[in-house]
Scaffold this motif. Structure first.
Motif, PDB file in Angstrom:
ATOM      1  N   PHE A   1      15.324  13.320  21.553  1.00 32.68           N
ATOM      2  CA  PHE A   1      16.588  14.022  21.761  1.00 32.68           C
ATOM      3  C   PHE A   1      17.445  13.342  22.824  1.00 32.68           C
ATOM      4  O   PHE A   1      18.679  13.269  22.697  1.00 32.68           O
ATOM      5  N   ALA A   2      16.811  12.845  23.885  1.00 29.43           N
ATOM      6  CA  ALA A   2      17.576  12.187  24.947  1.00 29.43           C
ATOM      7  C   ALA A   2      18.251  10.926  24.427  1.00 29.43           C
ATOM      8  O   ALA A   2      19.434  10.670  24.703  1.00 29.43           O
ATOM      9  N   ARG A   3      17.520  10.117  23.663  1.00 24.84           N
ATOM     10  CA  ARG A   3      18.090   8.878  23.135  1.00 24.84           C
ATOM     11  C   ARG A   3      19.222   9.166  22.148  1.00 24.84           C
ATOM     12  O   ARG A   3      20.304   8.564  22.224  1.00 24.84           O
ATOM     13  N   MET A   4      18.989  10.074  21.213  1.00 25.24           N
ATOM     14  CA  MET A   4      20.013  10.377  20.216  1.00 25.24           C
ATOM     15  C   MET A   4      21.221  11.060  20.852  1.00 25.24           C
ATOM     16  O   MET A   4      22.369  10.812  20.463  1.00 25.24           O
ATOM     17  N   GLY A   5      20.951  11.925  21.822  1.00 29.15           N
ATOM     18  CA  GLY A   5      22.051  12.609  22.501  1.00 29.15           C
ATOM     19  C   GLY A   5      22.973  11.654  23.222  1.00 29.15           C
ATOM     20  O   GLY A   5      24.211  11.826  23.210  1.00 29.15           O
ATOM     21  N   GLU A   6      22.411  10.626  23.848  1.00 27.75           N
ATOM     22  CA  GLU A   6      23.244   9.652  24.554  1.00 27.75           C
ATOM     23  C   GLU A   6      24.156   8.902  23.593  1.00 27.75           C
ATOM     24  O   GLU A   6      25.316   8.611  23.910  1.00 27.75           O
TER      25      GLU A   6
ATOM     26  N   GLY B   1      24.723   3.981  15.295  1.00 26.61           N
ATOM     27  CA  GLY B   1      24.186   3.746  16.634  1.00 26.61           C
ATOM     28  C   GLY B   1      22.847   4.435  16.849  1.00 26.61           C
ATOM     29  O   GLY B   1      21.944   3.892  17.511  1.00 26.61           O
ATOM     30  N   MET B   2      22.709   5.643  16.288  1.00 31.37           N
ATOM     31  CA  MET B   2      21.442   6.366  16.412  1.00 31.37           C
ATOM     32  C   MET B   2      20.321   5.648  15.662  1.00 31.37           C
ATOM     33  O   MET B   2      19.181   5.585  16.130  1.00 31.37           O
ATOM     34  N   ARG B   3      20.636   5.102  14.503  1.00 28.47           N
ATOM     35  CA  ARG B   3      19.617   4.364  13.744  1.00 28.47           C
ATOM     36  C   ARG B   3      19.172   3.119  14.509  1.00 28.47           C
ATOM     37  O   ARG B   3      17.975   2.789  14.542  1.00 28.47           O
ATOM     38  N   ALA B   4      20.117   2.444  15.144  1.00 29.03           N
ATOM     39  CA  ALA B   4      19.764   1.257  15.930  1.00 29.03           C
ATOM     40  C   ALA B   4      18.939   1.637  17.162  1.00 29.03           C
ATOM     41  O   ALA B   4      17.994   0.927  17.534  1.00 29.03           O
ATOM     42  N   GLU B   5      19.297   2.770  17.782  1.00 31.34           N
ATOM     43  CA  GLU B   5      18.555   3.225  18.958  1.00 31.34           C
ATOM     44  C   GLU B   5      17.121   3.604  18.595  1.00 31.34           C
ATOM     45  O   GLU B   5      16.180   3.327  19.349  1.00 31.34           O
ATOM     46  N   LEU B   6      16.938   4.227  17.436  1.00 31.64           N
ATOM     47  CA  LEU B   6      15.583   4.575  17.005  1.00 31.64           C
ATOM     48  C   LEU B   6      14.756   3.316  16.760  1.00 31.64           C
ATOM     49  O   LEU B   6      13.557   3.285  17.061  1.00 31.64           O
ATOM     50  N   ALA B   7      15.377   2.265  16.219  1.00 33.43           N
ATOM     51  CA  ALA B   7      14.660   1.006  16.012  1.00 33.43           C
ATOM     52  C   ALA B   7      14.196   0.435  17.347  1.00 33.43           C
ATOM     53  O   ALA B   7      13.062  -0.082  17.461  1.00 33.43           O
ATOM     54  N   ARG B   8      15.022   0.541  18.374  1.00 31.16           N
ATOM     55  CA  ARG B   8      14.625   0.063  19.702  1.00 31.16           C
ATOM     56  C   ARG B   8      13.473   0.895  20.254  1.00 31.16           C
ATOM     57  O   ARG B   8      12.538   0.369  20.869  1.00 31.16           O
ATOM     58  N   ALA B   9      13.544   2.213  20.055  1.00 31.98           N
ATOM     59  CA  ALA B   9      12.472   3.084  20.538  1.00 31.98           C
ATOM     60  C   ALA B   9      11.148   2.765  19.846  1.00 31.98           C
ATOM     61  O   ALA B   9      10.085   2.748  20.488  1.00 31.98           O
TER      62      ALA B   9
END
Length: 573
Positions: free
Chosen positions: A423-428, A468-476
């Motif tokens: 939630f923190a990553r997606m929220g940002e 952006g959320m999809r890219a952030e999830l890949a980083r996570a």
């Protein structure tokens, strides 16, 4: 109006009481919810009826106490009373509106001892006996040497007999005070009183306290420094607002039953910025017509404006029976107290405003990015942004694929850590595109673009945020290869009802309408793991800003007609 004052989370808080019953406790269903550890879920009931207030225990564990004794049955409480709910201290306060306090049935008696003093001019330090030149109409007149007639016009005495007589009286009073074998001069005594006053008022000024505590302390200092029997402190919230009596009490702490102050005196003190020492007679207006006017009450009073910089924010008033008249020395101390009190009151008000803005900001941080919060607060209509209204918006649903199966192999603590990180990553990312976090639903996120602020490009922002959320999830996932997550996202655009929605006791910002339901159906029945799916309504608004692939016409549960869906591949090549 009655108000309950208490400390909640280390900060002073106020709760205005309405006619009828107010339930106090920790339960969300209570009218006044206070999360104090010693409070029960339903702790106490406060009832307001016909201008009276009553307190009753609601079956609490730690009980209600007042004056060290448990509250048994229903007990009446009055303004100024303090009681305890478990270990929480609560004080009952009452404000009186201007119409309830000020009366025209008063008359200032013209006597030799009547004094006026301008308070908005530069003066020498209190007690020094000097005065600096001023451009006011009273410039050059010694302080305390102005007299006032019964009609309210200030004049400079033609002769100095009254002034000389006042000085003789002051000397006689001063000569009666001794320390050991030495007589104290009037100036020495004034210096002592001012020193005590400055010491005490500085404690109030240097420590930021809630406004109610400052007002109560000002009245305490008044009783400590001048021989007054009653005191009244009246304030106004802004220059265009009427006065409200915030504190009124006798020296013994009791509350006067009948409150009546001269409207003429209060208005003159505020408008002309003068301090007055005079004798006030309260008459029965019913006797005026017959010419048989009889005094109901004659009192010696002092009244001065509370002014800070260029604004008069209120007045401080005190009085005594006529047999205990105030002196010029009392007026000098009184004016000094009013000057310092106004600064302390304004400081408390500023602190109160800052606290209120902090609370608003904390509330907004649950939903919005810092840039959106600043825009909402700075445009002066923070509350208006959350009024329920129809808007053109874009809604996004996002959830974790296979979350139920994933939870079977994890402890509750690990699940909590996983969700908090997700939630923190997606929220940002959502905040980066100035979206609004509506709510978290289990493992899902509901985000809104286009509310509460207008965003003409809300659809474009939503799709860009999804990428952006999809890219952030890949980083996570790259950071934690042992715990790979997949998600799906669906986006839809259209008209919806937005704003604070709920019960009178609990309201939250949310969105309602078919646009929300359609986005939810797209996410649950159309979007595949890793996909970003948008509706035709969203595609029409983003034009060619992204590369899309048609998924054809899909039929959603609860909808009679089908709609065309598209997969977002990425930015245009």
């Amino acid at each position: 109006m009655f108000t309950l004052w208490f400390v909640d989370g280390g900060k002073s808080a106020a709760y205005p009481l309405r006619e009828g019953e107010t339930l106090i406790g920790r339960a969300p269903a209570c009218d006044l919810v206070i999360n104090a550890p010693t409070l029960s879920r339903r702790h106490a009931r406060v009832r307001v009826a016909n201008g009276r207030v009553f307190l009753r225990d609601a079956g609490s564990t730690h009980g209600c106490t007042m004056n060290g004794a448990p509250v048994v049955g229903e007990r009446q409480i009055v303004a100024g009373d303090t009681f305890y709910l478990g270990g929480l201290q609560v004080r009952l306060a009452q404000d009186l509106e201007e119409g309830e306090v000020l009366s025209d049935a008063h008359h200032v008696i013209d006597e030799p001892g009547t004094l006026l003093r301008r308070v908005d001019q530069r003066q020498a330090p209190p007690g020094s006996g000097g005065s600096e030149p001023s451009s006011t109409p009273y410039a050059g007149v010694p302080r305390g040497s102005l007299t006032a007639t019964a009609t309210g016009h200030a004049t400079v005495p033609a002769a100095t007999n009254v002034d000389r007589r006042a000085r003789v009286d002051d000397r006689r009073q001063t000569d009666t005070v001794r320390i050991g074998d030495n007589r104290r001069s009037g100036r020495d005594r004034r210096h002592g009183r001012f020193l005590n006053l400055l010491t005490e008022i500085s404690k109030t000024l240097v420590t930021v306290q809630p406004l109610e505590q400052v007002l109560a302390r000002v009245v305490d200092l008044l009783f400590d420094t001048v021989p007054a029997e009653r005191a009244f402190l009246l304030l106004r919230d802004s220059m265009d607002q009427p006065l409200t009596a915030r504190v009124w009490r006798r020296r013994d702490g009791s509350v006067p039953e009948k409150v009546s102050l001269s409207r003429t005196i209060i208005n003159r003190v505020m408008h002309e910025r003068v301090a007055m020492l005079a004798t006030d007679a309260l008459y029965d207006p019913r006797l005026d017509a017959s010419g048989s006017i009889q005094a109901m009450s004659i009192r010696s009073f002092m009244c001065a404006p509370l002014w800070n910089q260029n604004d008069v924010i209120g007045v401080l008033y005190c009085d005594n029976p006529r047999s205990k008249k105030f002196t010029a020395e009392d007026l000098e101390v009184f004016v000094a107290l009013c000057n310092y009190a106004a600064v302390a009151i304004e400081q408390a008000r500023v602190s109160q405003l800052l606290f209120a803005e902090t609370k608003r900001r904390e509330r907004l941080q649950r939903y919005h990015s810092p840039s959106v919060i600043n825009r909402i607060l700075h445009d002066g209509s923070a509350d208006g942004r959350f009024v329920t209204q129809e808007r053109d918006i874009t809604v996004m649903f996002c959830d974790i694929v296979g979350f139920t199966t994933l939870c079977e192999r994890m402890s509750p603590l690990s699940i909590g850590d996983l969700l908090n990180d997700f939630f923190a990553r997606m929220g940002e990312v959502i905040f980066e595109y100035e979206g609004t976090l509506d709510k978290f639903i289990g493992d899902a996120i509901l985000a809104v673009f286009g509310a509460p602020l207008d965003q003409p490009d809300h659809a474009t922002r939503a799709v860009a945020a999804a990428l952006g959320m999809r890219a952030e999830l890949a980083r996570a996932n790259a950071e934690r290869p042992e715990r790979t997550l997949r998600m799906r996202i669906a986006i839809n655009s259209g008209r919806a009802l937005t704003g604070d929605i709920g019960s009178p006791k609990r309201r939250e910002f949310t969105v309602l309408g078919d646009v929300v339901n359609t986005a939810a159906r797209l996410e649950s029945s159309v979007a595949e793991p890793g996909q970003i799916v948008i509706s035709e309504a969203t595609r029409a608004q983003i034009a060619s800003a992204f590369e899309l692939r048609s998924l054809g016409v899909v039929t959603l549960r609860g909808r009679e007609s089908g709609l065309e869906a598209f997969e977002v591949i990425g930015p245009p090549r």
